[in-house]
Each structure stands twice: as structure tokens, then as C-alpha cells.
Design an enzyme around this catalytic site. Sequence first.
Site, PDB file in Angstrom:
ATOM      1  N   ARG A  40       8.133   6.235 -13.262  1.00  0.00           N
ATOM      2  CA  ARG A  40       7.691   6.992 -13.145  1.00  0.00           C
ATOM      3  C   ARG A  40       7.076   7.881 -13.677  1.00  0.00           C
ATOM      4  O   ARG A  40       7.679   8.352 -14.196  1.00  0.00           O
ATOM      5  CB  ARG A  40       8.887   7.791 -12.336  1.00  0.00           C
ATOM      6  CG  ARG A  40       9.752   6.773 -10.861  1.00  0.00           C
ATOM      7  CD  ARG A  40       8.566   6.382 -10.077  1.00  0.00           C
ATOM      8  NE  ARG A  40       9.184   5.698  -8.872  1.00  0.00           N
ATOM      9  CZ  ARG A  40       9.003   4.615  -8.050  1.00  0.00           C
ATOM     10  NH1 ARG A  40       7.340   5.367  -7.801  1.00  0.00           N
ATOM     11  NH2 ARG A  40       9.141   4.660  -6.372  1.00  0.00           N
ATOM     12  N   ALA A  47      12.016   1.709  -1.597  1.00  0.00           N
ATOM     13  CA  ALA A  47      11.998   2.997  -0.127  1.00  0.00           C
ATOM     14  C   ALA A  47      10.213   2.703  -0.735  1.00  0.00           C
ATOM     15  O   ALA A  47       9.653   1.852  -1.371  1.00  0.00           O
ATOM     16  CB  ALA A  47      11.549   4.210  -1.275  1.00  0.00           C
ATOM     17  N   GLU A  50      10.021  -3.388   3.439  1.00  0.00           N
ATOM     18  CA  GLU A  50       9.769  -2.821   1.950  1.00  0.00           C
ATOM     19  C   GLU A  50      11.414  -3.065   1.245  1.00  0.00           C
ATOM     20  O   GLU A  50      11.227  -3.600   0.116  1.00  0.00           O
ATOM     21  CB  GLU A  50      10.294  -1.200   1.991  1.00  0.00           C
ATOM     22  CG  GLU A  50       8.975  -0.368   2.605  1.00  0.00           C
ATOM     23  CD  GLU A  50       8.405  -0.563   1.205  1.00  0.00           C
ATOM     24  OE1 GLU A  50       8.052  -0.981  -0.374  1.00  0.00           O
ATOM     25  OE2 GLU A  50       6.754  -0.225   1.771  1.00  0.00           O
ATOM     26  N   GLU A  71      10.636  -5.692  -1.691  1.00  0.00           N
ATOM     27  CA  GLU A  71      11.411  -5.151  -3.219  1.00  0.00           C
ATOM     28  C   GLU A  71      12.036  -5.956  -4.071  1.00  0.00           C
ATOM     29  O   GLU A  71      12.730  -5.713  -4.810  1.00  0.00           O
ATOM     30  CB  GLU A  71      11.556  -3.429  -2.826  1.00  0.00           C
ATOM     31  CG  GLU A  71      10.470  -2.511  -3.350  1.00  0.00           C
ATOM     32  CD  GLU A  71      10.676  -1.165  -3.870  1.00  0.00           C
ATOM     33  OE1 GLU A  71      11.708  -0.381  -3.296  1.00  0.00           O
ATOM     34  OE2 GLU A  71       9.626  -0.539  -3.342  1.00  0.00           O
ATOM     35  N   GLU A 101       5.407  -1.768 -10.298  1.00  0.00           N
ATOM     36  CA  GLU A 101       6.659  -2.651  -9.980  1.00  0.00           C
ATOM     37  C   GLU A 101       6.505  -4.187 -10.684  1.00  0.00           C
ATOM     38  O   GLU A 101       7.889  -5.092 -10.521  1.00  0.00           O
ATOM     39  CB  GLU A 101       6.192  -3.129  -8.691  1.00  0.00           C
ATOM     40  CG  GLU A 101       6.417  -1.415  -7.584  1.00  0.00           C
ATOM     41  CD  GLU A 101       5.615  -2.085  -6.308  1.00  0.00           C
ATOM     42  OE1 GLU A 101       5.460  -2.827  -6.224  1.00  0.00           O
ATOM     43  OE2 GLU A 101       6.482  -1.134  -5.244  1.00  0.00           O
TER      44      GLU A 101
END
Length: 209
Positions: free
Chosen positions: A68, A80, A97, A101, A148
Amino acid sequence: MGIKDTAEEWRVINTATPFEGNKTSVRKDEVLMPDGSTAVRDYQVHPGSVAILALDEQERVLVLRQYRHPVRHKLWEIPAGLLDVPGENPLHAAQRELYEEVHVKAEDWRVLTDIYTTPGGCDEAVRIFLARQISEAEGERFEVSEEEADMEFARIPAAELARGALAGELHNTCLVVGVLALLAAQAGDGLDALRPADAPWPARPFEGR
């Protein structure tokens, strides 16, 4: 005697949008205060998000580790994502999601809790779902890119995640709130007493079921 948040809207005298980004923007409102004075409030306008605390048959939480940039950390998080479409059903977004993910589907969905992440400076609302009876999703894994592409995955007992949160070792809002809400629900009326997945969400009204 219970307490609860209540909706209220003070009058906006003037408003402007000095910045508009890809998904979010910044708004500047001049707000009339109860004493008759005015104050300027700058805040981020956000479409809203969903997060998923997915619990496997061994009572472990599915987590992922992602870079992040704003906080210069790799954080452990629960799956999320943004509510990209206005009026989108949050359950449908959460199911998407979870598939994208961690390539997982779930048979049992409930609302774990609803939160405002930073109400002093952003209008982001997040609905955190509890997903149970999980299994691998069919088909190809969703293709990821950018941050990601570097994600790591794990399944960790909720008690271990709670310990990490209280020790200051885990910081992601949805993970910390989700895990502590899970433990509170288990210690209280039980997970089956949680709200249904299609429970009303005034912060982000949605269409359909």
C-alpha cells in the site's frame, strides 16, 4: 439503553470539487454551524467498498498481503474492493472480489458489520461480510496486475490475527474490525444471528437482491 448513530445533514452554503481522480475526488464544503457561523470542510468523496472475512472449515481467515503505497507498507488484509457501479448490490460486489482476489466462492453470506473508515476526512462506507462454507472457484484465476501481482496469501486463525492487531502488528482497518467483530459475534449471540447478506445499508443504498 442502547445507543446508535443517527443521520443528520447540516446546510452547505457553498461547495466545490478542486480535485477529481479516477475513482475518488476531493470536495470543499462551506457548512453552516449550529451557532450560525460557517466552517470549511475538505474531504475525500469515495464510492464505497466491500470487504470479506472468509472463514474456512478449520475456522481460519483467508488473508492476503499487499503493498500500500500511501503508508509505505505491505499490509495483511482481507479481500476487499470498490463499489464501482452506482447502486451496485454490495453482496454481488463482495462475491466478485472474493473470486478475483483469492479464487474462492462461498455458500453462506452474512453482514458482519458496517463502518465509516475515516469520517473526519472521507465519506467512505464499507460493508464487511462474513463468508462461510467456502470452496475453490471454478475456471481460470482472475488476471492481476500492479500491486496485486505481488500478493501473498495465507489462512490464519482469527485469534492469532486479533493478537496481532492488539499488539500493533496488523493495521488494516477491515482486517482489524472484521476479526474483532467476528470474535465478538462468536462470544455473543453467534454467527447465525448476524444480519442477512441483503440487509439494508443506508450509507450506500443498492438496487435488487
